[in-house]
Design an enzyme around this catalytic site. Structure first.
Site, PDB file in Angstrom:
ATOM      1  CB  SER A   2      -0.903  -0.001   1.235  1.00  0.00           C
ATOM      2  OG  SER A   2      -1.517   1.267   1.386  1.00  0.00           O
ATOM      3  CG  HIS A   3       0.454   4.596  -2.698  1.00  0.00           C
ATOM      4  ND1 HIS A   3       0.129   3.506  -3.449  1.00  0.00           N
ATOM      5  CD2 HIS A   3       1.014   5.483  -3.549  1.00  0.00           C
ATOM      6  CE1 HIS A   3       0.478   3.726  -4.704  1.00  0.00           C
ATOM      7  NE2 HIS A   3       1.024   4.927  -4.789  1.00  0.00           N
TER       8      HIS A   3
END
Lengths: 122, 207
Positions: A9-10
């Site tokens: 994920s970012h």
């Protein structure tokens, strides 16, 4: 073949949040995370993704991600790794959750993939 | 011909431009994306300039070091895209040092990595046209500015801007603008080498 789940994920907290959700239903499925950049900013980090992939003890790694650049960094890392990596362009939360729940129940990768098909969104 | 001297001058000029335009590029990105393109590229290019401190690297080795710096430090989509371009150019550089061929290989790598087509409002809308311009000696500052400007009326089909659909129309693509700056830096470096062919390379004061 043991299935391992990798979340990319970012945002570190996003990966951690989904991990928390997953661990409720899949406490025995190997799970590793790569969230955010090295200095915990929003973004993806090739070194962090490599670490999450290499550290996962699963034989087959099912990898789920949030947005486009995570996919590209993941593909780059996968090209340089010798692990068996399967990446899914599916709804992040729902697909990671159902893959983990099915893996916990001993379902194999191909059967899990069939279940993930309707969740393909990207 | 891409040799060590040109590669150094090219990256130094690009670094300078990116650091200068950091806020401008992030501002463009804020209009249709996540607002960090300038900051991401600035961080990546600082790391790229550090790779020149390793002495006696061939063009291929240097391109590879640039690729890894961009992949590991940029953080946004530009990292794997620029990184893949330089990585594949590095692999090709043992066979060819011809700039048009190398840039074409880089453009192909970007297309493969991102899955974009021409007209999708991405950096590819600049990269795709540069090899032919190099080959025919028509690469110019004005031409590059036009390529970036062409992305303004396009609707984004790839990248964060694609989530905006029609609302992405009317804005410049930040990746196309940083790519415009990359090739403008190449023009600057080529002109600079003509006037001072023996630059004080590596460990220089501008590092």
């Amino acid at each position: 073949m043991t299935i391992g789940i990798v979340l990319v994920s970012h945002v570190a907290e996003l990966a951690q949040g989904i991990a928390k959700l997953i661990q409720q239903v899949a406490p025995d499925v190997p799970l590793t995370l790569a969230g955010g950049t090295a200095d915990y900013e929003v973004g993806t980090d090739a070194a962090k993704i490599t670490q999450a992939i290499e550290a996962n003890p699963g034989d087959e790694l099912m990898v789920f991600y949030d947005l486009g650049s995570a996919k590209m960094t993941l593909d780059l890392v996968a090209e340089m790794s010798t692990r068996a990596i399967y990446r899914y362009d599916t709804a992040f939360v729902e697909s990671a959750y159902s893959a983990a729940a099915l893996a916990q129940a001993g379902v194999g990768r191909l059967e899990i993939e069939a279940q993930l098909k309707p969740l393909r969104i990207k | 011909m891409l040799d060590e001297a040109l590669l150094f001058k090219w990256m130094a000029a690009f670094d300078h431009q990116i650091q200068t335009d950091k806020a401008y590029l992030s501002g463009l990105d804020a209009e249709i994306g996540d607002g960090d393109h300038g900051d991401n590229m600035a961080r990546g290019m600082s790391a790229v300039m550090h790779t020149f401190k390793t002495p006696d690297q061939s063009v291929a080795e240097q391109l590879k070091a640039i690729a890894f710096a961009l992949i590991s430090k940029v953080g946004g989509a530009a990292g794997p895209l620029y990184g893949s371009a330089f990585l594949r150019m590095s692999k090709a550089a043992t066979d060819t040092q011809q700039l048009d061929q190398l840039i074409q290989i880089g453009a192909d790598a970007i297309a493969d990595r991102g899955g974009a087509n021409f007209g999708d409002k991405t950096m590819l809308d600049v990269w795709a046209y540069v090899p032919a311009m190099l080959e025919h000696h028509t690469l110019s500052s004005a031409g590059l500015a036009q390529l970036a400007a062409n992305t303004k009326p396009m609707q984004a089909k790839k990248g964060r801007a694609s989530y905006l659909g029609e609302r992405s129309v009317g804005h410049l693509d930040p990746g196309a603008v940083s790519s415009q700056e990359l090739f403008q830096a190449l023009l600057l470096a080529q002109a600079d080498l003509k006037t001072s062919p023996n630059p004080a390379m590596k460990n220089g004061t501008d590092l």
